[in-house]
Design a protein around this motif. Sequence first.
Motif, PDB file in Angstrom:
ATOM      1  N   HIS A 100       0.832  -1.220   0.000  1.00 27.52           N
ATOM      2  CA  HIS A 100       0.000   0.000   0.000  1.00 27.52           C
ATOM      3  C   HIS A 100       0.858   1.259   0.000  1.00 27.52           C
ATOM      4  O   HIS A 100       0.337   2.363  -0.048  1.00 27.52           O
ATOM      5  CB  HIS A 100      -0.880   0.061   1.254  1.00 27.52           C
ATOM      6  CG  HIS A 100      -1.971  -0.956   1.277  1.00 27.52           C
ATOM      7  ND1 HIS A 100      -2.738  -1.204   2.394  1.00 27.52           N
ATOM      8  CD2 HIS A 100      -2.434  -1.795   0.321  1.00 27.52           C
ATOM      9  CE1 HIS A 100      -3.626  -2.155   2.133  1.00 27.52           C
ATOM     10  NE2 HIS A 100      -3.447  -2.530   0.873  1.00 27.52           N
ATOM     11  N   GLN A 101       2.162   1.068   0.113  1.00 29.90           N
ATOM     12  CA  GLN A 101       3.035   2.227   0.308  1.00 29.90           C
ATOM     13  C   GLN A 101       3.155   3.092  -0.934  1.00 29.90           C
ATOM     14  O   GLN A 101       3.224   2.595  -2.050  1.00 29.90           O
ATOM     15  CB  GLN A 101       4.456   1.771   0.681  1.00 29.90           C
ATOM     16  CG  GLN A 101       4.546   0.946   1.937  1.00 29.90           C
ATOM     17  CD  GLN A 101       4.253   1.744   3.212  1.00 29.90           C
ATOM     18  OE1 GLN A 101       4.296   2.973   3.196  1.00 29.90           O
ATOM     19  NE2 GLN A 101       3.926   1.058   4.277  1.00 29.90           N
ATOM     20  N   GLY A 102       3.204   4.382  -0.697  1.00 32.52           N
ATOM     21  CA  GLY A 102       3.515   5.318  -1.772  1.00 32.52           C
ATOM     22  C   GLY A 102       5.007   5.598  -1.791  1.00 32.52           C
ATOM     23  O   GLY A 102       5.764   5.048  -0.984  1.00 32.52           O
ATOM     24  N   PHE A 103       5.407   6.451  -2.687  1.00 33.42           N
ATOM     25  CA  PHE A 103       6.840   6.761  -2.791  1.00 33.42           C
ATOM     26  C   PHE A 103       7.020   7.965  -3.702  1.00 33.42           C
ATOM     27  O   PHE A 103       6.174   8.223  -4.567  1.00 33.42           O
ATOM     28  CB  PHE A 103       7.589   5.558  -3.383  1.00 33.42           C
ATOM     29  CG  PHE A 103       9.074   5.615  -3.175  1.00 33.42           C
ATOM     30  CD1 PHE A 103       9.627   5.347  -1.930  1.00 33.42           C
ATOM     31  CD2 PHE A 103       9.927   5.943  -4.223  1.00 33.42           C
ATOM     32  CE1 PHE A 103      10.991   5.395  -1.738  1.00 33.42           C
ATOM     33  CE2 PHE A 103      11.297   5.987  -4.042  1.00 33.42           C
ATOM     34  CZ  PHE A 103      11.838   5.709  -2.791  1.00 33.42           C
ATOM     35  N   SER A 104       8.109   8.675  -3.498  1.00 33.82           N
ATOM     36  CA  SER A 104       8.410   9.813  -4.369  1.00 33.82           C
ATOM     37  C   SER A 104       9.883   9.785  -4.751  1.00 33.82           C
ATOM     38  O   SER A 104      10.722   9.405  -3.940  1.00 33.82           O
ATOM     39  CB  SER A 104       8.169  11.130  -3.642  1.00 33.82           C
ATOM     40  OG  SER A 104       6.884  11.165  -3.130  1.00 33.82           O
ATOM     41  N   SER A 105      10.161  10.202  -5.975  1.00 37.96           N
ATOM     42  CA  SER A 105      11.555  10.327  -6.396  1.00 37.96           C
ATOM     43  C   SER A 105      11.596  11.209  -7.630  1.00 37.96           C
ATOM     44  O   SER A 105      10.554  11.596  -8.162  1.00 37.96           O
ATOM     45  CB  SER A 105      12.144   8.947  -6.724  1.00 37.96           C
ATOM     46  OG  SER A 105      11.424   8.388  -7.818  1.00 37.96           O
ATOM     47  N   ASN A 106      12.793  11.509  -8.059  1.00 37.40           N
ATOM     48  CA  ASN A 106      12.962  12.252  -9.313  1.00 37.40           C
ATOM     49  C   ASN A 106      13.796  11.411 -10.277  1.00 37.40           C
ATOM     50  O   ASN A 106      14.758  10.760  -9.856  1.00 37.40           O
ATOM     51  CB  ASN A 106      13.687  13.575  -9.073  1.00 37.40           C
ATOM     52  CG  ASN A 106      12.793  14.596  -8.374  1.00 37.40           C
ATOM     53  OD1 ASN A 106      11.746  14.248  -7.847  1.00 37.40           O
ATOM     54  ND2 ASN A 106      13.209  15.839  -8.370  1.00 37.40           N
ATOM     55  N   VAL A 107      13.414  11.426 -11.541  1.00 28.30           N
ATOM     56  CA  VAL A 107      14.229  10.739 -12.551  1.00 28.30           C
ATOM     57  C   VAL A 107      14.567  11.718 -13.672  1.00 28.30           C
ATOM     58  O   VAL A 107      13.862  12.710 -13.868  1.00 28.30           O
ATOM     59  CB  VAL A 107      13.507   9.504 -13.159  1.00 28.30           C
ATOM     60  CG1 VAL A 107      13.284   8.427 -12.114  1.00 28.30           C
ATOM     61  CG2 VAL A 107      12.194   9.893 -13.806  1.00 28.30           C
ATOM     62  N   MET A 108      15.630  11.427 -14.372  1.00 30.52           N
ATOM     63  CA  MET A 108      16.026  12.286 -15.487  1.00 30.52           C
ATOM     64  C   MET A 108      15.360  11.767 -16.763  1.00 30.52           C
ATOM     65  O   MET A 108      15.243  10.563 -16.964  1.00 30.52           O
ATOM     66  CB  MET A 108      17.560  12.268 -15.629  1.00 30.52           C
ATOM     67  CG  MET A 108      18.112  13.377 -16.475  1.00 30.52           C
ATOM     68  SD  MET A 108      17.424  15.018 -16.097  1.00 30.52           S
ATOM     69  CE  MET A 108      18.386  15.482 -14.675  1.00 30.52           C
ATOM     70  N   SER A 109      14.912  12.716 -17.587  1.00 27.19           N
ATOM     71  CA  SER A 109      14.287  12.340 -18.862  1.00 27.19           C
ATOM     72  C   SER A 109      14.900  13.208 -19.963  1.00 27.19           C
ATOM     73  O   SER A 109      15.632  14.151 -19.656  1.00 27.19           O
ATOM     74  CB  SER A 109      12.781  12.591 -18.791  1.00 27.19           C
ATOM     75  OG  SER A 109      12.531  13.972 -19.006  1.00 27.19           O
ATOM     76  N   PRO A 110      14.549  12.930 -21.222  1.00 26.39           N
ATOM     77  CA  PRO A 110      15.118  13.764 -22.295  1.00 26.39           C
ATOM     78  C   PRO A 110      14.731  15.239 -22.137  1.00 26.39           C
ATOM     79  O   PRO A 110      15.425  16.123 -22.643  1.00 26.39           O
ATOM     80  CB  PRO A 110      14.470  13.186 -23.563  1.00 26.39           C
ATOM     81  CG  PRO A 110      14.042  11.811 -23.208  1.00 26.39           C
ATOM     82  CD  PRO A 110      13.766  11.809 -21.745  1.00 26.39           C
ATOM     83  N   GLY A 111      13.646  15.520 -21.432  1.00 21.17           N
ATOM     84  CA  GLY A 111      13.237  16.920 -21.262  1.00 21.17           C
ATOM     85  C   GLY A 111      13.649  17.492 -19.924  1.00 21.17           C
ATOM     86  O   GLY A 111      13.191  18.565 -19.551  1.00 21.17           O
ATOM     87  N   GLY A 112      14.462  16.781 -19.160  1.00 19.52           N
ATOM     88  CA  GLY A 112      14.884  17.268 -17.847  1.00 19.52           C
ATOM     89  C   GLY A 112      14.317  16.408 -16.738  1.00 19.52           C
ATOM     90  O   GLY A 112      13.760  15.334 -16.976  1.00 19.52           O
ATOM     91  N   GLU A 113      14.501  16.922 -15.515  1.00 16.63           N
ATOM     92  CA  GLU A 113      14.129  16.121 -14.351  1.00 16.63           C
ATOM     93  C   GLU A 113      12.603  16.025 -14.220  1.00 16.63           C
ATOM     94  O   GLU A 113      11.894  17.006 -14.432  1.00 16.63           O
ATOM     95  CB  GLU A 113      14.707  16.821 -13.119  1.00 16.63           C
ATOM     96  CG  GLU A 113      15.044  15.898 -11.994  1.00 16.63           C
ATOM     97  CD  GLU A 113      15.873  16.611 -10.916  1.00 16.63           C
ATOM     98  OE1 GLU A 113      16.789  17.401 -11.264  1.00 16.63           O
ATOM     99  OE2 GLU A 113      15.576  16.374  -9.740  1.00 16.63           O
ATOM    100  N   VAL A 114      12.143  14.851 -13.858  1.00 15.98           N
ATOM    101  CA  VAL A 114      10.703  14.635 -13.660  1.00 15.98           C
ATOM    102  C   VAL A 114      10.494  14.107 -12.245  1.00 15.98           C
ATOM    103  O   VAL A 114      11.188  13.187 -11.803  1.00 15.98           O
ATOM    104  CB  VAL A 114      10.149  13.592 -14.662  1.00 15.98           C
ATOM    105  CG1 VAL A 114       8.660  13.351 -14.422  1.00 15.98           C
ATOM    106  CG2 VAL A 114      10.380  14.033 -16.096  1.00 15.98           C
TER     107      VAL A 114
END
Length: 963
Positions: free
Chosen positions: A322-336
């Motif tokens: 049930h856990q949520g989570f947050s992070s950032n990943v790099m994409s061709p258009g910048g950080e998401v």
Amino acid sequence: MSPRARDDTDTTPSVQGDREMQQGIMELMWRSSHVSGGNAHYVEALYEQYLDDSESVPDEWRSYFDQLPRPEGSATHDVPLSPIRDQFYQLGRENRPRVAAAAESGENKKQVKVLQLINAYRFRGHQKANIDPLGLRNPTPVPDLDLSFHQLSKADLDSEFQTGSFFLGIDKAPLRVIVDALERTYCRSIGCEIMHIVDTEEKRWLQRRFESVRSAPEFSDGVRKHVLERLTAAEGLENYLASKYPGTKRFGLEGGEAFVPMMDELIQRAGGYGTKEVVIGMAHRGRLNLLVNILGKNPTDLIDEFDGKKVIERGSGDVKYHQGFSSNVMSPGGEVHLAMSFNPSHLEIVAPVVEGSVRARQDRRNDEEGSKVLPINVHGDAAFAGQGVVMETFQMSQTRAYKTGGTVHIVINNQVGFTTSHPLDARSTEYCTDIAKMVQAPIFHVNGDDADAVLHATQVALDYRQEFKKDVVIDLVCYRRRGHNEADEPSGTQPMMYSKIKDHPSSRSLYAKRLVDQGVLSEEDAKAMIETYRDDLVAGNHVANALVQEPNTSLFVDWTPYLGHEWTGNADTTFDMKRLQQLAAKMCEVPDGIDVQRQVAKIYEDRRKMQAGGMGLNWGFAETLAYATLLDQGHPIRITGQDVGRGTFSHRHAVVHNQKDGSTYVPLQNMSDGQPRFTIHDSILSEEAVLAFEYGYSTTAPSGLVVWEAQFGDFFNGAQVVVDQFISSGETKWGRLCGLTMLLPHGYEGQGPEHSSARLERFLQMCAEHNMQVCVPTTPAQIYHLLRRQVIRPLRKPLVIMSPKSLLRHKEAVSSLEDLAHGKFHMVLSDQSDLAAEKVTRAILCAGKVYYDLAAWRAENERHDTAILRLEQLYPFPKEELLEALQAYTQLEDIVWCQEEPLNQGAWYSSQHHMRTVADMLKDGLGRELKFAGRPASAAPAAGYMSVHTEQQRQLVEDAFNL
Ligand code: AMP
């Protein structure tokens, strides 16, 4: 049907061909027995019906009518001299078809048939497509896809025909080539449902995307190796967990591994479009895989959870899936920024929560179009088909209050409902996704074992969402290798399916073999991928691609100002008097040219008097002034619910409707330049999805006030799951703060069982650990300060308000501007009459509008021995404030709790222990009996007859004094 909605591209080969084709069709219609002669009117009526709703006529008629060209600029054929209407009338009059010589030509007839065949593939090709990896789907017989159905035969295969709008790159081609292209486009691994879409441009766009590449674009070797690597990760994690924790519940993704490259592609491609945030609502199945392989949760943390280690400091915590989570990943258009919502076992309810969270993020970014924040909702097949909240969420998707620029819906379709259910038991629709057709969402059914097809469907889905800002559905048809969960034995209930699965190679191994066979990579390279992944897992390395180790925190909301505050009822809610008067005056301005309806004009006129001090300030004005002052202090406000613009009982009128042209004017949106956003929308007629949406919004937007108002208080029980699973327990389960305010009209006015009670007892029963606030304000100043307190304190806790009905206009329920400027929210209102405290022997405690009945009875009966105290906040229970108020009465002999609700309802059972504690705390230590005055216990919340209601009300008030 609008002219825009007309799709004349489906089959119409050329303009000059229209007339001929039409004639050909008319002849065919004539020859079929039921069209001839006297049936022309029937045909015309059918055609009228088709123009209104093309889906409402039988398939073969729709195919005929689809061919008919329509006059330029006319939406219906009800136009003078319409050639088609003319044809129908000719049919009727002459009792024989008015066909030109050309129509006799067999070639023309065949051309029409070929175009019908093309259309049939577009409509029904998905029913023949190979979308089930296990091959268990009983294919529906689709006669429309047979040549013979269209009076064509093998002998025609080498004849050339026009291809119409079917995208072949050439205008004419042998039938053999056309059929082959149709088969490849519509009947391989993607079953494409798009013909229910009315908008021509959208439909044409989608047809092009599939037809131009025959639904199988050529991906580069690099792309395909990446897909294999992601499939390897998906399989690798499950294998690892299976070997380390055999038989432990994890809702593994085995069988649906293609979901991982799909999510990877969605996020990367969205990033390429400039998307800054992606919010994901996730099913149980595959959740751990998504967390680790896409969001970048450290495998070590997951292992700790498997080992049962506690990971949150406070609260109950929740199970790992049930856990949520947050992070950032790099994409061709910048950080998401990626945010996966926490969610309960109630599968589909997270979907509107995600939408609310997305809308809050879009509002924060002033992203009106929805291009900067993308919602992805992942569903299970049975839940998608079975749960009503799915329909509600679709219904919201294009409305002003709730739209988010389109959602990508993914169904992880393992072809078994919940634990054991066969599709025949799980739904009445052909596909589990049919509900999405209500908003004309395109639906792509894709075989989960064909990773290239999955990639293509994913790309088209996202591109469609970006292009048209509407919902789209990917139905990932797969299976679950280990049953419902790892502790379950699936062959007990699905013997045939599981005997097939036993010998079925995994999606990854099928794809690896394909790439090896095609020379994209060597077998050794494919094996090395498995080992590399496993080594990383064992070493506790992050295994998500492109994870950003130092995330750009400006991409998401900073919650730190709201964290770590203990509950307090205190807040400085005072407001500068001069500014308050200015705001009050501004709020009453309606620009020239707006013709205000008579009763509304009177409300605004009265408000002007209240502002000038010539009239007691009422509820509606105080409430709206709370909003005005909060806006002035920089806090955005969002209010939704049924009738909120006006207020169910017409007290708010925050939206003024111009009687001349129906346009609207919202004074609170026009208070000052650069003011924060003030949003007020009448909701769709839903409680469940709407309340869930507002929960999602308020857990993402801490700086403002988010209000949901129920039309009548007890209607919240249509959203009980949101109260139980999110509002009351989200903080303790998941550490997620929520400042949502619920306005629930409550009060016994003789309106019957369904319009009297907001079921106060339900909320109080759920109260613990300061999880939420339950208040019953009884004066305009109280609602003003209560709403302001909710925002001014940095604390974020749900606030449930039993809001009034008759008090909105009660002549005693008035306040002054001074009360607003200088006062505060009193959790207990002590007796405000001029009683001599030393004569008081009884204290009546009450909450809500019964106070006014009690006060009136006391005045009428001149009872000077009884004080009436109002508990304006029932939870957290204001012990100290109540104690202080009671201490004033030194001769107190007993205390009565008086409520309008029946004995088994209201605050009595949930709050009496608090009252007793306070009674025992009185300084003299005498201890006092706590008595009850209220309606007798009852199964229904209130009586349905006014006479019974009135008698009960009289009795309970009298009891409060005389018991
Ligand atoms: P999100 O954008 O939802 O991923 O949130 C980013 C971070 O803000 C989370 O990792 C949490 O630390 C924090 N956060 C988000 N929502 C809440 C909330 N409702 N209550 C407390 N903290 C939150």
